[in-house]
Design a protein around this motif. Sequence first.
Motif, PDB file in Angstrom:
ATOM      1  N   GLU A  28     -21.248  28.343  13.073  1.00 57.32           N
ATOM      2  CA  GLU A  28     -22.351  28.060  12.151  1.00 57.32           C
ATOM      3  C   GLU A  28     -22.243  28.843  10.847  1.00 57.32           C
ATOM      4  N   ASN A  29     -21.334  29.805  10.796  1.00 54.17           N
ATOM      5  CA  ASN A  29     -21.206  30.624   9.592  1.00 54.17           C
ATOM      6  C   ASN A  29     -20.644  29.832   8.415  1.00 54.17           C
ATOM      7  N   VAL A  30     -19.740  28.915   8.701  1.00 55.45           N
ATOM      8  CA  VAL A  30     -19.162  28.058   7.652  1.00 55.45           C
ATOM      9  C   VAL A  30     -19.292  26.616   8.106  1.00 55.45           C
ATOM     10  N   ALA A  31     -19.949  25.805   7.308  1.00 58.29           N
ATOM     11  CA  ALA A  31     -20.187  24.416   7.715  1.00 58.29           C
ATOM     12  C   ALA A  31     -19.994  23.469   6.540  1.00 58.29           C
ATOM     13  N   ALA A  32     -19.525  22.276   6.850  1.00 56.51           N
ATOM     14  CA  ALA A  32     -19.444  21.197   5.877  1.00 56.51           C
ATOM     15  C   ALA A  32     -20.671  20.312   6.070  1.00 56.51           C
ATOM     16  N   TYR A  33     -21.606  20.384   5.127  1.00 59.96           N
ATOM     17  CA  TYR A  33     -22.854  19.646   5.260  1.00 59.96           C
ATOM     18  C   TYR A  33     -22.842  18.308   4.514  1.00 59.96           C
ATOM     19  N   PHE A  34     -21.996  18.191   3.513  1.00 63.59           N
ATOM     20  CA  PHE A  34     -21.958  16.951   2.741  1.00 63.59           C
ATOM     21  C   PHE A  34     -20.511  16.484   2.618  1.00 63.59           C
ATOM     22  N   GLY A  35     -20.319  15.173   2.715  1.00 63.28           N
ATOM     23  CA  GLY A  35     -18.981  14.637   2.568  1.00 63.28           C
ATOM     24  C   GLY A  35     -18.984  13.131   2.430  1.00 63.28           C
ATOM     25  N   GLU A  36     -18.207  12.653   1.483  1.00 62.06           N
ATOM     26  CA  GLU A  36     -18.098  11.208   1.274  1.00 62.06           C
ATOM     27  C   GLU A  36     -16.764  10.922   0.599  1.00 62.06           C
ATOM     28  N   ARG A  37     -16.168   9.817   0.977  1.00 55.79           N
ATOM     29  CA  ARG A  37     -14.922   9.372   0.354  1.00 55.79           C
ATOM     30  C   ARG A  37     -15.023   7.882   0.082  1.00 55.79           C
ATOM     31  N   ASP A  38     -14.823   7.530  -1.165  1.00 54.18           N
ATOM     32  CA  ASP A  38     -14.925   6.126  -1.588  1.00 54.18           C
ATOM     33  C   ASP A  38     -13.584   5.703  -2.179  1.00 54.18           C
ATOM     34  N   VAL A  39     -13.027   4.620  -1.664  1.00 54.08           N
ATOM     35  CA  VAL A  39     -11.725   4.123  -2.108  1.00 54.08           C
ATOM     36  C   VAL A  39     -11.904   2.779  -2.790  1.00 54.08           C
ATOM     37  N   TRP A  40     -11.291   2.625  -3.946  1.00 54.51           N
ATOM     38  CA  TRP A  40     -11.370   1.346  -4.647  1.00 54.51           C
ATOM     39  C   TRP A  40     -10.004   0.974  -5.205  1.00 54.51           C
ATOM     40  N   GLU A  41      -9.782  -0.324  -5.371  1.00 54.54           N
ATOM     41  CA  GLU A  41      -8.527  -0.805  -5.935  1.00 54.54           C
ATOM     42  C   GLU A  41      -8.781  -2.139  -6.609  1.00 54.54           C
ATOM     43  N   MET A  42      -8.137  -2.337  -7.728  1.00 49.44           N
ATOM     44  CA  MET A  42      -8.335  -3.599  -8.453  1.00 49.44           C
ATOM     45  C   MET A  42      -7.088  -3.970  -9.246  1.00 49.44           C
ATOM     46  N   LEU A  43      -6.967  -5.250  -9.482  1.00 45.56           N
ATOM     47  CA  LEU A  43      -5.855  -5.789 -10.247  1.00 45.56           C
ATOM     48  C   LEU A  43      -6.276  -5.975 -11.705  1.00 45.56           C
ATOM     49  N   ASN A  44      -5.418  -5.516 -12.604  1.00 50.14           N
ATOM     50  CA  ASN A  44      -5.578  -5.862 -14.010  1.00 50.14           C
ATOM     51  C   ASN A  44      -4.706  -7.091 -14.250  1.00 50.14           C
ATOM     52  N   PRO A  45      -5.305  -8.289 -14.275  1.00 48.21           N
ATOM     53  CA  PRO A  45      -4.495  -9.513 -14.322  1.00 48.21           C
ATOM     54  C   PRO A  45      -3.753  -9.687 -15.638  1.00 48.21           C
ATOM     55  N   ARG A  46      -4.246  -9.052 -16.701  1.00 52.09           N
ATOM     56  CA  ARG A  46      -3.579  -9.211 -17.990  1.00 52.09           C
ATOM     57  C   ARG A  46      -2.285  -8.399 -18.034  1.00 52.09           C
ATOM     58  N   ASP A  47      -2.344  -7.148 -17.591  1.00 51.37           N
ATOM     59  CA  ASP A  47      -1.151  -6.293 -17.603  1.00 51.37           C
ATOM     60  C   ASP A  47      -0.345  -6.403 -16.316  1.00 51.37           C
ATOM     61  N   ARG A  48      -0.878  -7.073 -15.310  1.00 45.99           N
ATOM     62  CA  ARG A  48      -0.224  -7.211 -14.017  1.00 45.99           C
ATOM     63  C   ARG A  48       0.131  -5.842 -13.437  1.00 45.99           C
ATOM     64  N   VAL A  49      -0.891  -4.994 -13.370  1.00 45.19           N
ATOM     65  CA  VAL A  49      -0.744  -3.695 -12.721  1.00 45.19           C
ATOM     66  C   VAL A  49      -1.882  -3.535 -11.721  1.00 45.19           C
ATOM     67  N   MET A  50      -1.641  -2.733 -10.701  1.00 43.52           N
ATOM     68  CA  MET A  50      -2.645  -2.440  -9.691  1.00 43.52           C
ATOM     69  C   MET A  50      -3.180  -1.038  -9.940  1.00 43.52           C
ATOM     70  N   ILE A  51      -4.491  -0.929 -10.000  1.00 47.44           N
ATOM     71  CA  ILE A  51      -5.147   0.356 -10.252  1.00 47.44           C
ATOM     72  C   ILE A  51      -5.818   0.808  -8.960  1.00 47.44           C
ATOM     73  N   HIS A  52      -5.506   2.015  -8.536  1.00 45.57           N
ATOM     74  CA  HIS A  52      -6.069   2.560  -7.291  1.00 45.57           C
ATOM     75  C   HIS A  52      -6.804   3.850  -7.610  1.00 45.57           C
ATOM     76  N   GLY A  53      -7.998   3.977  -7.053  1.00 51.55           N
ATOM     77  CA  GLY A  53      -8.777   5.191  -7.272  1.00 51.55           C
ATOM     78  C   GLY A  53      -9.539   5.601  -6.030  1.00 51.55           C
ATOM     79  N   GLU A  54      -9.813   6.888  -5.936  1.00 53.18           N
ATOM     80  CA  GLU A  54     -10.596   7.423  -4.818  1.00 53.18           C
ATOM     81  C   GLU A  54     -11.547   8.484  -5.352  1.00 53.18           C
ATOM     82  N   HIS A  55     -12.782   8.434  -4.883  1.00 50.53           N
ATOM     83  CA  HIS A  55     -13.766   9.457  -5.205  1.00 50.53           C
ATOM     84  C   HIS A  55     -14.021  10.285  -3.949  1.00 50.53           C
ATOM     85  N   ALA A  56     -14.014  11.573  -4.091  1.00 52.95           N
ATOM     86  CA  ALA A  56     -14.279  12.459  -2.948  1.00 52.95           C
ATOM     87  C   ALA A  56     -15.418  13.400  -3.309  1.00 52.95           C
ATOM     88  N   THR A  57     -16.301  13.617  -2.354  1.00 53.09           N
ATOM     89  CA  THR A  57     -17.418  14.549  -2.522  1.00 53.09           C
ATOM     90  C   THR A  57     -17.512  15.411  -1.274  1.00 53.09           C
TER      91      THR A  57
END
Length: 384
Positions: free
Chosen positions: A338-367
Amino acid sequence: MSYEVIQCSNLVNDAVKDITGKSATITNLDTTGLVSLGKQLSSLNLLEGWFNAMSRRIIETAVFVRNYKGRNRYVLLKEHEFGAFVQKVYIDIPSAVDNPEWDIPNNGQYKQHSPYDVETTVTASAMIFSGKGTWSIEIVRPITQIKEAFTSASEMMKFIDGIYTQIENAYELEVEGIVSTAVNTAIADALKGGKSRNLLSEYNTLTGESLPAAKALYSADFIKYANKEINRTVDNMQDMSTVFNKAGYNTFTDRENLVIELLGEYAAASASYLESDTFHNELVKLPGYNTVSKWQYSGQSASYAFADCSKISITNDDINNGEAVVQGGIIAFVHDKENVAAYFGERDVWEMLNPRDRVMIHGEHATKGYAVDGHANAVVFYIA
């Protein structure tokens, strides 16, 4: 040497003489050309050596990526995605009073005690824990151009899978880093809260020696003393007491909720110098036993110098009035889960295509949000 093939019969013969003991002394073996240490593509001669017209082919693409799992630091996981605060309530132990059942009449006079005269209440308090840290991982990768580097979809997918494996490894490594930082904050809190012991100073006082810190890990007698004192703390923490936490809260830590972390160099010294030592063996058997290669910093040398690995430097506004807590020589941290605890945590993953440049963009948010509870037992052991 267009084909990058060497005649190596002399090398083979010399190697055989060395491994069979026929050499008078060790032979300097030149493995250039036989053993490749890798080159950049631009430095190679890509044309075959006979016609000098056709390009030589890559027979296999091997992606050197492994899945990384951070060390388990036994940090209590109570992660929430919703809400902003965690409230933790503490209840003090009530004191004993006289038993009115045995209030014997005096001279025939007996006075009953009203049950409504009981007015003592238990004392309760609460702490609010909050605070979160957030970060992102973001990459972009081409879709069309990358195909030209491979001869099949399966080969290309090995490379793309390697990219996502490294993204996952980055996340694991980053979480490992902030978990270590949370534990190091708990160490700093215990140090400034008076819950630490300089075992070397104690040992020198008891024995009359002047053993310096640089030689402590080479002294079997000191290691025996240190292990004994760490073990005594492990045992004594199981008793209800106020002495092992900075808040002076009546609590205890049973073995199932106990975490014993030893610095790897100290653990190795203990195992090496005290192979039959019962104190060391008892520590290793505990469910929350763990070794760490460093608390915060490994240094830049493969030696993992003790001076680097045993040191923390932590600043927190709620510890030491916001002044940095710097301490080296830390060999062990014994604490309640109980001395050290993780009380909050979230991970959000997203990915999308840029159809004009034909590249894939990948991102992740961590809290992530961690808490150090001074009401829970925690003791730091160091040598200085």
